[in-house]
Every structure is written in C-alpha cells, then in structure tokens.
Design a protein around this motif. Structure first.
Motif, mmCIF file in Angstrom:
data_model
loop_
_atom_site.group_PDB
_atom_site.id
_atom_site.type_symbol
_atom_site.label_atom_id
_atom_site.label_comp_id
_atom_site.label_asym_id
_atom_site.label_seq_id
_atom_site.Cartn_x
_atom_site.Cartn_y
_atom_site.Cartn_z
ATOM 1 N N THR A 59 -0.046 4.070 1.326
ATOM 2 C CA THR A 59 -0.115 4.685 2.663
ATOM 3 C C THR A 59 0.856 4.012 3.639
ATOM 4 O O THR A 59 1.486 4.687 4.450
ATOM 5 C CB THR A 59 -1.552 4.614 3.232
ATOM 6 O OG1 THR A 59 -2.065 3.289 3.038
ATOM 7 C CG2 THR A 59 -2.469 5.619 2.565
ATOM 8 N N ASP A 60 0.992 2.688 3.541
ATOM 9 C CA ASP A 60 1.933 1.980 4.432
ATOM 10 C C ASP A 60 3.361 2.439 4.182
ATOM 11 O O ASP A 60 4.166 2.583 5.103
ATOM 12 C CB ASP A 60 1.852 0.455 4.219
ATOM 13 C CG ASP A 60 0.569 -0.145 4.794
ATOM 14 O OD1 ASP A 60 -0.121 0.565 5.554
ATOM 15 O OD2 ASP A 60 0.266 -1.312 4.478
ATOM 16 N N LYS A 114 -8.777 7.881 5.472
ATOM 17 C CA LYS A 114 -9.043 6.959 6.583
ATOM 18 C C LYS A 114 -7.748 6.264 7.026
ATOM 19 O O LYS A 114 -7.479 6.097 8.216
ATOM 20 C CB LYS A 114 -10.084 5.924 6.146
ATOM 21 C CG LYS A 114 -10.613 5.049 7.270
ATOM 22 C CD LYS A 114 -11.916 4.380 6.854
ATOM 23 C CE LYS A 114 -12.506 3.606 8.033
ATOM 24 N NZ LYS A 114 -12.198 2.193 7.998
ATOM 25 N N GLU A 115 -6.936 5.872 6.044
ATOM 26 C CA GLU A 115 -5.713 5.121 6.378
ATOM 27 C C GLU A 115 -4.644 6.007 7.006
ATOM 28 O O GLU A 115 -3.723 5.498 7.642
ATOM 29 C CB GLU A 115 -5.174 4.422 5.131
ATOM 30 C CG GLU A 115 -6.165 3.383 4.652
ATOM 31 C CD GLU A 115 -5.554 2.331 3.758
ATOM 32 O OE1 GLU A 115 -4.430 2.533 3.265
ATOM 33 O OE2 GLU A 115 -6.218 1.301 3.554
ATOM 34 N N LYS A 138 3.813 6.066 5.539
ATOM 35 C CA LYS A 138 3.808 6.040 7.014
ATOM 36 C C LYS A 138 5.116 5.479 7.560
ATOM 37 O O LYS A 138 5.666 5.990 8.532
ATOM 38 C CB LYS A 138 2.633 5.207 7.533
ATOM 39 C CG LYS A 138 1.288 5.915 7.432
ATOM 40 C CD LYS A 138 0.194 5.209 8.209
ATOM 41 C CE LYS A 138 -0.366 4.012 7.503
ATOM 42 N NZ LYS A 138 -1.643 3.535 8.099
ATOM 43 N N LYS A 172 0.819 -1.218 0.000
ATOM 44 C CA LYS A 172 0.000 0.000 0.000
ATOM 45 C C LYS A 172 0.847 1.259 0.000
ATOM 46 O O LYS A 172 1.827 1.347 0.728
ATOM 47 C CB LYS A 172 -0.873 0.036 1.259
ATOM 48 C CG LYS A 172 -2.135 -0.767 1.180
ATOM 49 C CD LYS A 172 -2.972 -0.528 2.427
ATOM 50 C CE LYS A 172 -4.225 -1.414 2.360
ATOM 51 N NZ LYS A 172 -5.016 -1.302 3.573
#
Length: 291
Positions: free
Chosen positions: A168-169, A277-278, A172, A166
């Motif tokens: 987002t992962d 959301k993530e 982050k 992902k």
C-alpha cells in the motif's frame, strides 16, 4: 547495515528492507547520485508485479521492435535496476533512450529524477496475486528465508516486513507523486488480457509511432511462453545459489487470478480489511475488487 528479520537477512536502507546481495551501500549511493536524463524511461513496480515483463517490453518498444537486445543481452543488463549494484557496471553501455526498472517508492528516487522529464510506467498488480507470487518466490530465492505457511506469510506481507516495504505504501507513493503526463499507470491484468493493446498504450505514451505489425511482433515476443523459453529473460542463467528454480520456476504462471487457488474465506476477509483500511481517504481507487 544488515539486519535479521522474520523473513530473512536484509539490508536496511532508510527504513526499507532490501535483499543484501544485489544492494550495497555503494549501489544505493550510486542510485541517489544517478544522473537521470530527460529521455530515460523507468518501469516501476512493487516486487512480483511484472518487472521482468517491463524489461522485455521497454527495449522492444524503444527500438521499434528490434529483437537483438532481448535475444543477446540478459535482462538485468539490458534494463538494469536503479538500486542494484549491476547498474554501475553497465550504465556506460546503455544507449539512449535508456530503460531502467526500479522497486523504489517515489520518495527514494534520485533528486535528478524529480527535475527531469523522464517518464514512468507504473505496473499495478492485484495485491492478492502479488502475495501468492511473493510466497513462491520466497521458496526459491536463496537470499530470502522460507516463508512458512501461507497464513504466516500473509501476516508478514500485510505488515510490510518484506523487501521494499508495504504494498500500500508503494502504490500510494506513486499515485500521489503528481507527475502529470510523465507517468502511465497500467495493470498487470490488462497486460494479461490484451497484450497488444497494452503495448500500444505504452508505445503511444512513449511517443513511438509503431505499426500494428510491430506491435504484434513485440507482443508475440513478450508472451509468457516466449519469455519462459528465452534464457536471456527467464533467470535460468542466474546461479543456483541465488535462485533455485527446482523449487519454483522464476517465471511461474504469468496469469491473473491465481490467488483464488490459495486464499480461504477468512484470509480473504483479513486481507481486504487491512488493505482497505490502509487506503482509506486516498483520492484514487483500485482497478479491481478486493473481494
């Protein structure tokens, strides 16, 4: 092990999907045991976020503007990927300070990276443009299956059923890495908008005291047009069985905002809601609006 997923056959590595051709059990073990030096510089990107640009910029900044490496050495050898099998073959030819690139999340970096003083330049790109670029890349890369419709591919992308997981992962993992002054965050968009200023930021971060003339010479050489015309940088030397540039050129547009030509309002709302959301509760904000 190799596994079949909705968008291709992948090598599964600690829960990540990787393209099997360039990544072997041996290359991944080599990456984990890689001896990172304090002077090493890593260009870190999520796929389709400016990796090839970093392979062009880093050698020029580190060499003080010497064009020889970018004109004579193909990019995957001059700034190799940490995780790909090519690294073992070229590592002994790399001169210090070494430049490497990786698509790894922070937790996948070798132990020697954590204890070193090696620096990281993390390039962030608007995820809507990352999605569009990935969509076309899936059409031309033989090791990835056809992405289907844009709508279908968006769901696969948001689900993280793509190479390197992902988006987002990835973001982050590096935003929360607590590397202090070892990491510079720069956006693809600011590089598109003002390449000399971005090269100046990279140069200062790497403590290279480059003159304005050298900065502009590097920027000129790293323009999209120059790279597209350079066989050492445009992947035209990559065999057709891996990438078919007749379907879509590897260096396609090199612009920011192409997503506007692809998203409809429903897709935009869906994309924004999932990404927002993530990233909920994170202590950083994105440099662009998701609207």
């Amino acid at each position: 092990e190799e596994i079949k997923a909705s968008c291709g056959t992948f090598r599964s590595y600690r829960g990540l999907f990787l393209p099997p051709g360039a990544h072997t059990a041996e290359s991944l073990e080599f990456a984990q045991n890689f001896s990172v030096e304090d002077s090493d510089v890593f260009g870190v990107t999520y796929p389709k976020s400016g990796t090839i640009w970093m392979q062009e910029i880093l050698p020029l900044v580190l060499s003080g503007g010497d064009l020889t490496p970018v004109q004579t050495v193909v990019n995957w050898d001059r700034v190799p990927w940490l995780e790909e099998k090519r690294l073992a073959q070229v590592v002994d030819k790399l001169v210090s300070p070494r430049a490497l690139v990786t698509h790894f999340q922070y937790s996948f970096m070798p132990p020697s990276f954590r204890t070193s003083k090696a620096k990281v330049i993390y390039v962030l790109r608007n995820p809507k443009d990352v999605l569009v670029s990935s969509y076309y890349f899936h059409q031309m890369a033989a090791f990835l299956e056809d992405p289907g419709t844009f709508d279908e591919f968006m769901e696969i992308f948001l689900d993280g059923r793509v190479v390197f997981g992902k988006w987002t992962d990835h973001v982050k993992s590096w935003k929360n890495a607590e590397l202090g002054d070892r990491i510079l965050f720069i956006t693809y968009e600011e590089m598109v908008q003002d390449l000399p200023a971005s090269i100046r930021r990279i140069s200062d971060f790497l403590r290279r005291n480059l003159s304005e003339d050298v900065i502009h010479k590097i920027a000129e050489n790293c323009s999209f047009q120059s790279m597209k015309a350079n066989a050492m940088s445009n992947f035209s030397l990559c065999p057709k069985e891996y990438m078919d540039s007749d379907k879509s050129p590897f260096l396609r547009k090199g612009i920011a905002g192409d997503w506007k030509n692809h998203f409809n309002s429903e897709q935009l709302a869906r994309f924004k809601s999932v990404i927002t959301k993530e990233l909920e509760g994170e202590n950083f904000s994105l440099p662009w609006s998701l609207d």
